[in-house]
Write an enzyme that holds these catalytic residues in place. Structure first.
Site, PDB file in Angstrom:
ATOM      1  N   GLY B  12       0.833  -1.197   0.000  1.00  0.00           N
ATOM      2  CA  GLY B  12       0.000   0.000   0.000  1.00  0.00           C
ATOM      3  C   GLY B  12       0.864   1.243   0.000  1.00  0.00           C
ATOM      4  O   GLY B  12       1.814   1.356   0.779  1.00  0.00           O
ATOM      5  N   GLY B  14      -0.330   4.542   0.232  1.00  0.00           N
ATOM      6  CA  GLY B  14      -0.979   5.746   0.745  1.00  0.00           C
ATOM      7  C   GLY B  14      -0.100   6.371   1.818  1.00  0.00           C
ATOM      8  O   GLY B  14       1.096   6.071   1.920  1.00  0.00           O
ATOM      9  N   ALA B  16       0.193   5.993   5.067  1.00  0.00           N
ATOM     10  CA  ALA B  16       0.838   5.113   6.050  1.00  0.00           C
ATOM     11  C   ALA B  16       1.986   4.350   5.407  1.00  0.00           C
ATOM     12  O   ALA B  16       3.086   4.278   5.963  1.00  0.00           O
ATOM     13  CB  ALA B  16      -0.184   4.143   6.648  1.00  0.00           C
ATOM     14  N   GLY B  17       1.748   3.803   4.226  1.00  0.00           N
ATOM     15  CA  GLY B  17       2.778   3.018   3.553  1.00  0.00           C
ATOM     16  C   GLY B  17       3.971   3.860   3.163  1.00  0.00           C
ATOM     17  O   GLY B  17       5.125   3.462   3.343  1.00  0.00           O
ATOM     18  N   ARG B 299     -18.830  12.646  14.350  1.00  0.00           N
ATOM     19  CA  ARG B 299     -19.511  12.158  13.162  1.00  0.00           C
ATOM     20  C   ARG B 299     -20.630  11.169  13.458  1.00  0.00           C
ATOM     21  O   ARG B 299     -21.663  11.190  12.797  1.00  0.00           O
ATOM     22  CB  ARG B 299     -18.487  11.519  12.227  1.00  0.00           C
ATOM     23  CG  ARG B 299     -17.566  12.556  11.652  1.00  0.00           C
ATOM     24  CD  ARG B 299     -16.462  11.952  10.834  1.00  0.00           C
ATOM     25  NE  ARG B 299     -15.692  13.032  10.226  1.00  0.00           N
ATOM     26  CZ  ARG B 299     -14.589  12.857   9.522  1.00  0.00           C
ATOM     27  NH1 ARG B 299     -14.114  11.639   9.332  1.00  0.00           N
ATOM     28  NH2 ARG B 299     -13.961  13.880   9.001  1.00  0.00           N
ATOM     29  N   HIS B 365     -17.745   5.585   5.285  1.00  0.00           N
ATOM     30  CA  HIS B 365     -16.571   6.417   5.104  1.00  0.00           C
ATOM     31  C   HIS B 365     -15.274   5.793   5.597  1.00  0.00           C
ATOM     32  O   HIS B 365     -14.228   5.926   4.966  1.00  0.00           O
ATOM     33  CB  HIS B 365     -16.813   7.743   5.826  1.00  0.00           C
ATOM     34  CG  HIS B 365     -15.706   8.739   5.696  1.00  0.00           C
ATOM     35  ND1 HIS B 365     -15.240   9.144   4.471  1.00  0.00           N
ATOM     36  CD2 HIS B 365     -14.975   9.409   6.624  1.00  0.00           C
ATOM     37  CE1 HIS B 365     -14.266  10.042   4.649  1.00  0.00           C
ATOM     38  NE2 HIS B 365     -14.071  10.194   5.940  1.00  0.00           N
ATOM     39  N   ARG B 399     -14.023   7.693  14.936  1.00  0.00           N
ATOM     40  CA  ARG B 399     -12.846   8.518  14.681  1.00  0.00           C
ATOM     41  C   ARG B 399     -13.229   9.986  14.580  1.00  0.00           C
ATOM     42  O   ARG B 399     -14.232  10.324  13.949  1.00  0.00           O
ATOM     43  CB  ARG B 399     -12.174   8.087  13.377  1.00  0.00           C
ATOM     44  CG  ARG B 399     -11.021   8.992  12.982  1.00  0.00           C
ATOM     45  CD  ARG B 399     -10.275   8.499  11.768  1.00  0.00           C
ATOM     46  NE  ARG B 399     -11.035   8.534  10.535  1.00  0.00           N
ATOM     47  CZ  ARG B 399     -11.274   9.645   9.828  1.00  0.00           C
ATOM     48  NH1 ARG B 399     -10.854  10.816  10.254  1.00  0.00           N
ATOM     49  NH2 ARG B 399     -11.958   9.570   8.708  1.00  0.00           N
ATOM     50  N   SER B 404      -7.467  11.021  10.979  1.00  0.00           N
ATOM     51  CA  SER B 404      -7.048   9.874  10.160  1.00  0.00           C
ATOM     52  C   SER B 404      -5.683  10.122   9.543  1.00  0.00           C
ATOM     53  O   SER B 404      -4.827   9.231   9.539  1.00  0.00           O
ATOM     54  CB  SER B 404      -8.071   9.577   9.074  1.00  0.00           C
ATOM     55  OG  SER B 404      -8.252  10.696   8.242  1.00  0.00           O
TER      56      SER B 404
END
Lengths: 261, 595
Positions: B12, B14, B16-17, B299, B365, B399, B404
């Site tokens: 991945g 994104g 984090a990766g 949320r 989401h 969250r 995030s």
């Protein structure tokens, strides 16, 4: 959980009961290109991706022949990832944000022509990322350890950089550029990224490396000033301004850069 | 290349990766980075509003402890507190690092980083780059990783899809198998450690705010190979999305952070244009019910209120939609701070939000649940780590907005040294090493061969739609046990019918059909984890709400759900939550927070 959000905004085109789509197909890079026609039921608010999904589920041509499902690329569907770019009714753009209600029919879908065609609507744009590497499109960090905040900046400068920083490497500018072909011109996308980093107080320190990246044989001087790129950019990036500014920088660097050595 | 021969695989590309890749490369080790799409096109680009960090430049007395408290309170006390605290403490330095990388964060008059408000806090704590912060942060990491790629430390495998882990006889992770998405060739890639950073599983719900790669497929494969999956039932439904034919497009919480107001006409069946409805005939239901936080309640709460308003027939034009109104905010402020998201709305809906209130509805989401990890991002499988949305840590039962992005980077920054430490100390593969690679490779090739060979009347895309509809109808905002049971039955039916799909593409070169068929099976297995986890949990906490059990029940349910794979379906167990730092207290957003 559905809701009808769109009240028909187009008055000139009365929506037909079906949507006719012509897709330029290619089975693999060595196969010839052919056209196939598809027809799907009209629904309000359809975008090209929804049409392709419908065809994918039941790949039968308008003539009733079963065929292979068309292949395309998609990801964010919000026009920020750039992956779903294709040529729609003759113009390169993202298929997620291309709404059927705003398109003349039959709608034609073709792969971008400036990049190797993998299959159907899929092209290989890795050369764009190679160009980013060549122009050193990054800030040289001492390291990722905590060194406190970066330099203070004027909001106006930030906004100018932000405009360049929204480039999603989609390739619309390159598809529209008459000079971008056969590796003879690096193109507006990479030049705008040079601008982005040369404007940054830290990025500026490696300005010369970036300028050298766009001063080779296929460099910035090959821009023919057609100005198609800026019109084609879906993110409204001031590409011609970037080319102008970097052209100026490279000229000055070309004239006086040797003094530094 | 690597100084000591360590190679770490990251799945991945994104936030984090890439965060992990950057740290590992910087430490001098080799990275193999796998991504279905070019990493610059990862789902992180969809994050809009900003990134949280208690930098406290607004003179509001903000602190990392306050951020931590908001996070665990907003998460309804289901998060283990030590990692949440560590994330909040790291957050300011993460924002500063991005600042140094050249992210065009919005600025104050003095040229400092500007911060805006987001849900679930009273502080201006969210740094932002226009309204495309995720895109800007991802690009910054993409640039840094490209720098390491140019130096030969990172090798990217883009358009490769990871299919499974390679585990040795001691259940130690020794690498992975991946499939080239053009040729469908499958290869085994040895690695001294593997970091999963594959994001969320939104596609299980058919339509969501997630990108099309967010199937959770690779994570499901890990689960099926023995990785524990935690808190799967906690799925965040974002209060404000734009319903569409192909997906639900996100309308960022930053619209409310900058003063956007949610309302419906007080009169059912109201016919007038929104601008013609006088102030006193508008029902600002969030502001009325939650005077302390107003439109910036967390949320889960905003989503339930909007859902209920529509269920009661009070939705705009009697439909499932409410107004999100920013028309009272000056145009220059909107353009500078929210430009990108207002463009998205206009592009896809046709109305200009500067002048017409947006029509929005909740949409799936984010997954708070994910692979179980310890406080160093290590899963229960030795040599396998996880970071970002695909792990379960940090967010508890709900969250907070703009947490995030920071949790992705935090996870990557913790996983990287933990992976290096493991890889440095793990005994290298013995002589039977080759065998484990070959046997896993063969297993994966057989799965492909069987899928290609099988023929039946079922359509894989229809099955996906059915799964999405059942999951959306029954395992989102409001949950009933009867419906959850029925959904699991439906999932079993779909798993059965899956045996009768036929790949509808006779041309396997760069086909979308075979990868999708593989995703579908993995999504079905993960959907059961989500559904049965929800069925078991008889309480209401954060995003998990059961009208038949409307209260949070700390006595019985202050615990982490853990699902483990078995041939007969998920096996559930529970472990206590580490609440050692802040004692759990009742959430009440009608009043200011007392800590």
């Amino acid at each position: 959980m559905s809701a009808h959000l769109r009240t028909s905004s187009s008055t000139s085109r009365v929506p037909s009961k079906t949507v006719e789509i012509h897709i330029r197909r290619r089975a693999n890079p060595d196969a010839p290109q052919t056209w196939e026609r598809f027809e799907i039921p009209y629904r309000p608010n359809l975008n090209i991706i929804s049409c392709l999904m419908e065809i994918q589920q039941n790949p039968v041509t308008k003539e009733g022949t079963r065929t292979t499902p068309p292949v395309w690329q998609m990801n964010c569907l919000e026009q920020v990832c750039g992956i779903c770019t294709m040529v729609i009714n003759g113009r390169a753009r993202q298929s997620c944000s291309a709404l059927v209600d705003n398109l003349e029919q039959p709608i034609t879908l073709e792969p971008m022509s400036k990049f190797p065609n993998v299959r159907d609507l899929v092209v290989d744009r890795s050369q764009m990322f190679d160009h980013l590497r060549r122009v050193h499109a990054w800030v040289e960090l001492d390291g990722t350890h905590d060194l406190g905040p970066g330099p203070r900046m004027d909001q106006e400068d930030v906004q100018e950089r932000y405009a360049y920083s929204r480039c999603m490497t989609c390739g619309c500018c390159l598809e529209a550029c008459p000079q971008y072909e056969d590796d003879n011109y690096i193109g507006p996308q990479a030049i705008a990224q040079v601008r982005l980093f040369n404007m940054h107080p830290t990025g500026k320190m490696n300005r010369d490396e970036r300028l050298e990246g766009i001063m080779e044989d296929d460099g910035i001087t090959n821009c023919g000033n057609a100005q198609n790129c800026v019109k084609a950019c879906p993110m409204n990036i001031p590409l011609t301004k970037a080319i102008y500014e970097e052209n100026r920088e490279t000229v000055i660097y070309g004239l006086f850069g040797w003094l530094k050595r | 290349m690597a100084t000591n021969g360590i190679k770490i695989a990251i799945v991945g590309g994104g936030l984090a990766g890439l965060a992990a890749a950057m740290k590992i490369a910087e430490a001098g080790h080799a990275v193999d980075l796998f991504s279905i799409v070019p990493v610059k096109r990862s789902h992180s680009v969809c994050a809009q509003g900003g990134i949280n960090g208690a930098v406290n430049t607004k003179g509001e007395g903000d602190s990392t402890w306050e951020h931590f408290d908001d996070t665990v309170y907003g998460g309804d006390f289901l998060a283990n507190q030590p990692p949440a605290k560590a994330m909040c403490e790291m957050a300011p330095s993460i924002i500063y690092l991005f600042d140094r990388m050249g992210v065009p964060f919005s600025r104050t008059a003095e040229g400092l980083l500007d911060f805006r408000r987001f849900g679930g806090t009273k502080h201006h704590r969210t740094a932002f780059a226009g309204a495309s912060t995720g895109q800007q942060l991802l690009y910054a990491l993409d640039e840094q990783v490209r720098r390491h790629e140019a130096a030969g430390k990172v090798k990217k495998y883009e358009h490769w899809e990871v299919l499974s882990l390679i585990l040795d006889d001691h259940q130690v992770c020794r690498g992975l198998t991946a499939m080239n998405l053009q040729t469908l060739e499958i290869k085994a890639f040895p690695a001294d450690a593997v970091i999963m950073a594959t994001g969320g599983p939104g596609l299980i719900y058919g339509k969501s705010t997630n990108s099309m790669v967010c199937t959770g497929s690779a994570v499901s494969a890990c689960y099926q190979q023995g990785a524990k999956y935690a808190n799967g039932e906690f799925i965040q439904v974002h209060p404000t999305s734009i319903p569409g034919e192909d997906k639900l497009r996100l309308m960022s919480e930053s619209a409310r952070g900058e003063g956007g107001r949610v309302w419906v006409p007080r009169q059912k069946g109201e016919q007038r244009a929104p601008s013609a409805i006088p102030e006193k005939e508008r029902w600002y239901f969030l502001e009325e019910k939650y005077p302390a936080y107003g439109n910036l309640v967390p949320r889960d709460i905003a989503t339930r209120e909007i859902f209920q308003v529509c269920l009661d027939g009070m939705g705009v034009s009697g439909e499932n939609q409410v107004f999100l109104d920013v028309t009272h905010i000056p145009a220059d402020v909107l353009d500078r701070k929210l430009g990108a998201i207002l463009e998205i709305y206009e592009m896809f809906v046709g109305d200009d939000p500067h002048h017409v209130p947006m029509r929005i509805f909740p949409g799936v989401h984010y997954s708070m649940g994910g692979l179980w990890v310890d406080f160093n991002q290590r899963t229960n499988i030795s040599g396998l780590l996880a970071a970002g949305e695909c792990d379960y840590s940090i967010h508890g039962a709900n969250r907070l907005g703009a947490n995030s992005l920071v949790s992705c980077v935090y996870g990557g920054f913790i996983a990287a040294p933990a992976a290096i430490e493991w890889a440095t100390n793990v005994p290298h593969n013995g002589s039977d090493g080759a065998r484990v690679y070959e046997s896993e490779l063969q297993r994966q090739e057989e799965i492909n061969a069987a899928l290609i060979k099988q023929s039946g009347t079922e359509n894989q895309y229809v099955l996906h739609q059915e799964m999405g509809k059942w999951m959306t109808d029954n395992v989102t905002v409001v949950r009933y046990n009867e419906k959850l049971k029925a959904t699991d039955q439906k999932l079993l039916e779909l798993i059965d019918r899956y045996q009768h799909i036929s790949i509808n593409d006779s041309n396997l070169w760069a086909t979308m059909a075979l990868p999708h068929a593989r995703h579908l099976k993995n999504m079905l297995d993960l959907a059961r984890v989500i559904t049965l986890g929800a069925l078991n949990r008889n309480e209401s906490r954060g995003a998990h709400y059961k009208p038949d059990f409307p209260e949070r029940d700390d006595e019985n349910w202050l615990k982490t759900t853990i699902a483990e794979y078995s041939g007969e379906g998920p096996v559930f167990s529970y472990e206590p939550v580490d609440v050692s730092l802040i004692p759990p207290r009742k959430r009440d957003y009608s009043k200011g927070k007392k800590t």
